[in-house]
Design a protein around this motif. Structure first.
Motif, PDB file in Angstrom:
ATOM      1  N   GLY A 306       0.884  -1.043   0.174  1.00 54.29           N
ATOM      2  CA  GLY A 306      -0.351   0.256   0.322  1.00 54.29           C
ATOM      3  C   GLY A 306       0.851   1.456   0.150  1.00 54.29           C
ATOM      4  N   ILE A 307       0.201   2.274   0.352  1.00 56.73           N
ATOM      5  CA  ILE A 307       0.445   3.599  -0.047  1.00 56.73           C
ATOM      6  C   ILE A 307       1.433   4.365   1.263  1.00 56.73           C
ATOM      7  CG2 ILE A 307       0.014   4.164  -2.347  1.00 56.73           C
ATOM      8  CD1 ILE A 307      -2.063   5.422  -1.431  1.00 56.73           C
ATOM      9  N   GLY A 308       0.826   3.859   2.474  1.00 58.52           N
ATOM     10  CA  GLY A 308       1.278   3.993   3.414  1.00 58.52           C
ATOM     11  C   GLY A 308       0.037   5.333   4.033  1.00 58.52           C
ATOM     12  N   PRO A 309       0.655   5.453   4.970  1.00 56.73           N
ATOM     13  CA  PRO A 309      -0.893   7.140   6.008  1.00 56.73           C
ATOM     14  C   PRO A 309      -0.587   7.998   5.742  1.00 56.73           C
ATOM     15  CG  PRO A 309       0.870   5.909   7.285  1.00 56.73           C
ATOM     16  CD  PRO A 309       1.270   5.582   5.910  1.00 56.73           C
ATOM     17  N   ILE A 310       0.047   8.580   5.058  1.00 58.26           N
ATOM     18  CA  ILE A 310       0.869  10.244   4.790  1.00 58.26           C
ATOM     19  C   ILE A 310       0.207  10.170   3.961  1.00 58.26           C
ATOM     20  CG2 ILE A 310       2.849  11.620   3.754  1.00 58.26           C
ATOM     21  CD1 ILE A 310       4.895  10.192   5.079  1.00 58.26           C
ATOM     22  N   VAL A 311      -0.718   9.659   2.877  1.00 63.45           N
ATOM     23  CA  VAL A 311      -1.427   9.989   2.076  1.00 63.45           C
ATOM     24  C   VAL A 311      -2.847  10.296   2.896  1.00 63.45           C
ATOM     25  CG1 VAL A 311      -0.644   9.188  -0.414  1.00 63.45           C
ATOM     26  CG2 VAL A 311      -1.969   8.054   0.680  1.00 63.45           C
ATOM     27  N   LYS A 312      -3.389   9.895   4.171  1.00 59.59           N
ATOM     28  CA  LYS A 312      -4.967  10.089   4.667  1.00 59.59           C
ATOM     29  C   LYS A 312      -4.209  10.684   5.690  1.00 59.59           C
ATOM     30  CE  LYS A 312      -5.920   5.770   3.006  1.00 59.59           C
ATOM     31  NZ  LYS A 312      -6.448   4.069   4.501  1.00 59.59           N
ATOM     32  N   GLN A 313      -2.866  11.612   6.263  1.00 57.98           N
ATOM     33  CA  GLN A 313      -2.746  12.670   6.896  1.00 57.98           C
ATOM     34  C   GLN A 313      -2.617  14.023   6.005  1.00 57.98           C
ATOM     35  OE1 GLN A 313       1.300  12.660   8.033  1.00 57.98           O
ATOM     36  NE2 GLN A 313       1.411  14.573   8.035  1.00 57.98           N
ATOM     37  N   GLY A 314      -3.469  14.332   7.505  1.00 56.15           N
ATOM     38  CA  GLY A 314      -4.710  15.834   7.188  1.00 56.15           C
ATOM     39  C   GLY A 314      -3.398  16.977   7.736  1.00 56.15           C
ATOM     40  N   THR A 315      -3.508  18.530   7.113  1.00 59.02           N
ATOM     41  CA  THR A 315      -2.669  19.719   7.892  1.00 59.02           C
ATOM     42  C   THR A 315      -3.181  20.112   9.058  1.00 59.02           C
ATOM     43  OG1 THR A 315      -2.450  22.254   7.396  1.00 59.02           O
ATOM     44  CG2 THR A 315      -4.649  21.302   7.505  1.00 59.02           C
ATOM     45  N   THR A 316      -2.703  20.309  10.229  1.00 56.60           N
ATOM     46  CA  THR A 316      -1.893  20.549  11.286  1.00 56.60           C
ATOM     47  C   THR A 316      -2.229  21.880  11.422  1.00 56.60           C
ATOM     48  OG1 THR A 316      -0.281  19.875  11.772  1.00 56.60           O
ATOM     49  CG2 THR A 316      -1.196  18.307  12.308  1.00 56.60           C
ATOM     50  N   LEU A 317      -1.976  23.053  10.907  1.00 57.14           N
ATOM     51  CA  LEU A 317      -1.875  24.096  11.059  1.00 57.14           C
ATOM     52  C   LEU A 317      -3.485  24.440  10.797  1.00 57.14           C
ATOM     53  CD1 LEU A 317       1.844  24.337   9.501  1.00 57.14           C
ATOM     54  CD2 LEU A 317       0.877  24.418  11.896  1.00 57.14           C
ATOM     55  N   HIS A 318      -4.398  26.574  10.284  1.00 60.06           N
ATOM     56  CA  HIS A 318      -5.052  26.983  11.028  1.00 60.06           C
ATOM     57  C   HIS A 318      -4.416  28.298  10.235  1.00 60.06           C
ATOM     58  CE1 HIS A 318      -7.107  23.164  11.308  1.00 60.06           C
ATOM     59  NE2 HIS A 318      -6.253  22.484  12.428  1.00 60.06           N
ATOM     60  N   GLY A 319      -5.508  28.805   9.409  1.00 56.52           N
ATOM     61  CA  GLY A 319      -5.573  30.459   9.960  1.00 56.52           C
ATOM     62  C   GLY A 319      -4.037  30.508   8.902  1.00 56.52           C
ATOM     63  N   SER A 320      -3.492  32.211   9.401  1.00 50.48           N
ATOM     64  CA  SER A 320      -2.054  33.055   9.013  1.00 50.48           C
ATOM     65  C   SER A 320      -0.997  31.888   9.358  1.00 50.48           C
ATOM     66  CB  SER A 320      -2.013  34.245   9.919  1.00 50.48           C
ATOM     67  OG  SER A 320      -1.747  33.303  11.287  1.00 50.48           O
ATOM     68  N   GLU A 321      -1.231  30.931  10.112  1.00 50.96           N
ATOM     69  CA  GLU A 321      -0.276  29.643   9.970  1.00 50.96           C
ATOM     70  C   GLU A 321       0.086  29.025   9.355  1.00 50.96           C
ATOM     71  OE1 GLU A 321       1.899  26.685  13.432  1.00 50.96           O
ATOM     72  OE2 GLU A 321      -0.442  27.549  13.724  1.00 50.96           O
ATOM     73  N   LEU A 322      -1.280  29.094   8.878  1.00 53.59           N
ATOM     74  CA  LEU A 322      -0.786  28.116   7.028  1.00 53.59           C
ATOM     75  C   LEU A 322      -1.028  28.395   6.362  1.00 53.59           C
ATOM     76  CD1 LEU A 322      -2.035  25.351   6.150  1.00 53.59           C
ATOM     77  CD2 LEU A 322      -4.466  26.309   6.029  1.00 53.59           C
ATOM     78  N   GLY A 323      -0.948  29.720   5.964  1.00 53.21           N
ATOM     79  CA  GLY A 323      -0.616  30.807   5.313  1.00 53.21           C
ATOM     80  C   GLY A 323       0.717  30.952   4.579  1.00 53.21           C
ATOM     81  N   TRP A 324       1.125  31.240   6.006  1.00 55.54           N
ATOM     82  CA  TRP A 324       3.252  31.546   6.058  1.00 55.54           C
ATOM     83  C   TRP A 324       3.940  30.536   5.684  1.00 55.54           C
ATOM     84  CZ3 TRP A 324       5.328  35.494   5.035  1.00 55.54           C
ATOM     85  CH2 TRP A 324       4.261  36.814   4.743  1.00 55.54           C
ATOM     86  N   SER A 325       2.639  29.103   6.596  1.00 52.38           N
ATOM     87  CA  SER A 325       3.856  27.129   5.867  1.00 52.38           C
ATOM     88  C   SER A 325       3.811  27.366   4.532  1.00 52.38           C
ATOM     89  CB  SER A 325       3.063  26.863   6.800  1.00 52.38           C
ATOM     90  OG  SER A 325       3.234  26.978   8.237  1.00 52.38           O
ATOM     91  N   ILE A 326       2.414  27.921   3.972  1.00 52.76           N
ATOM     92  CA  ILE A 326       2.662  27.505   1.829  1.00 52.76           C
ATOM     93  C   ILE A 326       3.537  28.201   1.874  1.00 52.76           C
ATOM     94  CG2 ILE A 326       1.030  27.830   0.156  1.00 52.76           C
ATOM     95  CD1 ILE A 326      -1.218  26.806   2.459  1.00 52.76           C
ATOM     96  N   VAL A 327       3.473  29.309   2.260  1.00 59.97           N
ATOM     97  CA  VAL A 327       4.502  30.566   1.273  1.00 59.97           C
ATOM     98  C   VAL A 327       5.607  30.603   2.030  1.00 59.97           C
ATOM     99  CG1 VAL A 327       5.071  33.215   1.708  1.00 59.97           C
ATOM    100  CG2 VAL A 327       2.687  32.684   1.408  1.00 59.97           C
ATOM    101  N   SER A 328       6.757  29.271   3.175  1.00 57.12           N
ATOM    102  CA  SER A 328       7.440  28.829   2.750  1.00 57.12           C
ATOM    103  C   SER A 328       7.851  28.535   2.149  1.00 57.12           C
ATOM    104  CB  SER A 328       7.743  28.842   4.818  1.00 57.12           C
ATOM    105  OG  SER A 328       7.594  30.343   5.351  1.00 57.12           O
ATOM    106  N   GLY A 329       6.571  27.177   1.754  1.00 56.06           N
ATOM    107  CA  GLY A 329       7.109  25.958   1.355  1.00 56.06           C
ATOM    108  C   GLY A 329       7.639  25.921  -0.561  1.00 56.06           C
ATOM    109  N   ILE A 330       6.411  27.209  -0.899  1.00 53.51           N
ATOM    110  CA  ILE A 330       7.012  27.871  -2.081  1.00 53.51           C
ATOM    111  C   ILE A 330       8.383  28.521  -2.517  1.00 53.51           C
ATOM    112  CG2 ILE A 330       6.405  29.620  -3.624  1.00 53.51           C
ATOM    113  CD1 ILE A 330       3.300  29.142  -2.679  1.00 53.51           C
ATOM    114  N   MET A 331       8.536  29.311  -1.249  1.00 58.63           N
ATOM    115  CA  MET A 331      10.070  30.440  -1.815  1.00 58.63           C
ATOM    116  C   MET A 331      11.038  29.218  -1.368  1.00 58.63           C
ATOM    117  SD  MET A 331       9.384  33.482  -1.808  1.00 58.63           S
ATOM    118  CE  MET A 331      10.655  33.723  -1.605  1.00 58.63           C
ATOM    119  N   SER A 332      11.064  28.446  -0.403  1.00 62.34           N
ATOM    120  CA  SER A 332      12.136  26.625  -0.562  1.00 62.34           C
ATOM    121  C   SER A 332      12.606  26.178  -2.062  1.00 62.34           C
ATOM    122  CB  SER A 332      11.429  26.079   0.423  1.00 62.34           C
ATOM    123  OG  SER A 332      10.226  25.337   0.602  1.00 62.34           O
TER     124      SER A 332
END
Length: 637
Positions: A306-332
């Motif tokens: 199987g492909i494991g549990p990560i594909v079923k794992q949701g996010t643990t972030l919300h609000g501005s924290e989630l937005g800045w994490s996405i920005v940081s991922g793009i910048m990396s």
């Protein structure tokens, strides 16, 4: 014709102290030195006959002075002849690389065969070569793990994957922007940077890029050494227990250093080949490495059922924290491409036509890197089922396969996949590091360095820098990577603004190799203070945030700016450069879009014989930018 000294003059010479000019008279060959003096000596020497009164005794002493001045004028030429004929000069000439004949001393500091515009016969990269190049480059260990930090930071796997798509799509736009300059005018990054930083001012950005390439070469070679370790463990299981003869303070072990050295040594032959032929390595890599990655993908899923549990794992972030994490991922993702954004002209200049380097790069980069990162996410997710912990590093996961009672078939599979990763690291090191560093070092010392020699110097620095110390802490390396992307984003901002918005695609190509003050790219003493002011401004906007990144207390606003470090550096440097060029206009610009690279037929950069020039003379009376000397011709070739 022989040089004749009057008897009366010999008498005068005997009554005064002996000088170097006297020695010169005795040492100078009659057949060669006489011609040097013949055209300038006084009429008395040619008209004197025995029995006549010596003009030196009857006329004023000025006649004697004129003749001695003629003799003294031969001294520098004779000294230079001695220097040129010395053994040291002989060995220095042996070390010099080939260059176009007829160049001045200053031009020899600006060009050689690897810095000149690429001749039509060497423009051999088609659109499919660029596709193969980026497919090959996308399958490497760094790309495989690009999503890991995002997922461990709290993003869902699909959110991290979107960040990869967006980040590498933006990087592709930057790549195509700088690559078009090289593909149109067939010049490398060091030559492109002369238009915005100045003939001599371009050396600092080039040095920055060369330093970054040398560091990355060592890092990629160390990761390649880990591939060699897996390959040798697959053949000889006892290799894993190789006795360690190194001290703990060295930061590594005998086994790991040996593997690193073997990979480094095997990489050296690839540096030998010229850039326009190295495309065949990327073509081979584009077939072999993706097949190994796909086999790894299928094999891991099959082992884990199987492909494991990560594909079923949701996010643990919300609000501005989630937005800045996405920005940081793009910048990396963009920061991972910072070096390639700057040096893409080094490869794009070999394109047959500009369009070959456009669409092939614009689409292949995001697609190739997104597929590789997706495979990395699924493989790591499957590892959670196998070992109850998520293994993000593909090489460590292969090591786990060997540690758990691997059969001969498993060992063969690990060997093949590790070989594929080793080839991936080799191609990435050549493409992104050795060729780039070699091109940059060629610009730093073109009289004695070409791309091949520069590539070997890069390899030597990569070995000497002990890259395992840099990788001992992932946080340390990430901080270093982010810091250097700040410097490179400012360089990219100045280059792209200069070409697209200030000059409108126009470059006077021959003057990019012109060291005379009349050159439109000479600016002030060869340095563009507009370019440097913009470059420093792009760095300063991020410097406070960088201080906060290393643990010092800084305002929260500075930290937010630093999370957008590449964009902030690029936008500020480009904006400042455009503003300064509007206030103090620069020469050699076009009012409309005017790319003239297609008109390049020959690649001679030597000064025309009809032109009067003296680079060593003081540029008195020549104002800043060489105003009034800008040529109206489209291309100086």
């Amino acid at each position: 014709m022989s040089l004749r000294i009057l008897p009366s003059k010999l008498l005068v010479l005997a009554k005064r102290p002996r000088t170097i000019s006297d020695d010169l008279i005795e040492l100078a060959p009659l057949s060669s030195s006489s011609s040097l003096c013949e055209s300038k000596r006084s009429p008395q020497l040619s008209s004197y006959t025995p029995g006549e009164t010596d003009p030196l005794l009857t006329e004023s002493p000025s006649a004697y002075s004129r003749d001695t001045e003629v003799l003294d004028s031969a001294r520098p030429a004779t000294i230079m002849e001695r220097v040129k004929s010395s053994r040291i000069a002989h060995y220095v000439d042996k070390l010099a690389v080939s260059h176009e004949p007829g160049l001045t001393n200053a031009q020899l500091m600006l060009t050689n065969e690897d810095l000149k515009p690429v001749e039509p016969e060497r423009r051999q990269w088609s659109a499919w070569n660029f596709v193969g190049f980026w497919i090959a480059d996308s399958f490497n260990i760094n790309t495989w793990m690009i999503s890991s930090s995002m997922i461990t930071g709290g993003l869902a796997w699909w959110q991290a994957w979107i960040c990869v798509w967006v980040g590498y799509s933006i990087a592709a736009v930057f790549i195509c922007s700088t690559g078009r300059i090289g593909a149109t005018y067939h010049i490398s990054f060091p030559v492109v940077s002369r238009s915005s930083f100045g003939i001599w001012g371009s050396l600092w950005p080039v040095l920055n890029r060369a330093a970054m390439a040398c560091v990355w070469y060592g890092v990629q070679a160390w990761l390649g050494g880990e591939c060699v370790t897996l390959m040798l463990r697959s053949i000889w299981t006892s290799y894993n227990k190789l006795p360690n003869e190194l001290s703990a303070s060295s930061g590594t072990t005998s086994r790991d250093f040996l593997s690193f050295f073997l990979f480094w040594l095997c990489s050296l032959p690839a540096i030998w080949f010229p850039v326009h032929k190295i495309r065949h390595l990327f073509t081979v890599k584009a077939y072999i490495v993706p097949c190994c990655g796909l086999a790894y993908f299928i094999w891991t899923i099959r082992r884990a059922h199987g492909i494991g549990p990560i594909v079923k794992q949701g996010t643990t972030l919300h609000g501005s924290e989630l937005g800045w994490s996405i920005v940081s991922g793009i910048m990396s993702c963009i920061a991972n491409f910072a070096t390639l954004i700057v040096n893409d002209p080094d490869f794009a200049r070999f394109a047959r036509k500009p369009k070959d380097a456009l669409w092939s790069q614009l689409f292949t980069i995001p697609i190739g890197f997104a597929i590789t990162s997706f495979i990395g996410v699924i493989v790591s997710s499957s590892s959670t089922v196998l070992y109850n912990t998520t293994v993000w590093d593909p090489l460590k996961l292969l090591g786990h396969f060997l540690d758990n009672g691997a059969s001969s078939g498993d060992r063969f599979g690990v060997f093949v996949i590790a070989l594929g990763f080793a080839l991936a690291q080799l191609g990435t090191n050549i493409a992104a590091n050795s060729v780039s560093a070699g091109t940059d070092m060629t610009a730093l010392l073109p009289r004695f360095l070409n791309i091949r020699r520069g590539g070997y110097i890069c390899a030597a620095v990569g070995l000497a820098m002990c890259p395992w110390n840099l990788l001992s802490s992932s946080n340390k390396f990430t901080t270093y990577l982010s810091a250097y992307s700040v410097f490179l984003s400012s360089i990219a901002g100045v280059l792209i603004c200069d070409y697209y918005w200030v000059r409108r695609g126009y470059l006077d190509l021959k003057h990019l190799y012109d060291a005379r003050p009349s050159s439109p790219y000479y600016y002030t003493f060869g340095i563009s203070f507009r370019g440097y002011a913009a470059y420093i401004a792009g760095i300063l906007i991020n410097i406070v945030g960088f201080v906060g990144e290393i643990g010092r207390p800084v305002p929260s606003g500075a930290q937010y700016i630093y999370r957008l470090n590449f964009f902030c550096g690029f936008i500020v440097s480009a904006g400042v450069y455009w503003s300064l060029c509007r206030i103090w206009p620069i020469p050699a610009c076009s009012d409309t879009w005017n790319e003239v690279g297609a008109e390049i037929a020959t690649v001679s950069v030597a000064y025309d014989g009809s032109e009067d020039y003296d680079e060593e003379a003081c540029a008195e009376g020549v104002g800043e930018e060489g105003k009034g000397n800008v040529r109206e011709s489209k291309v100086g070739l």
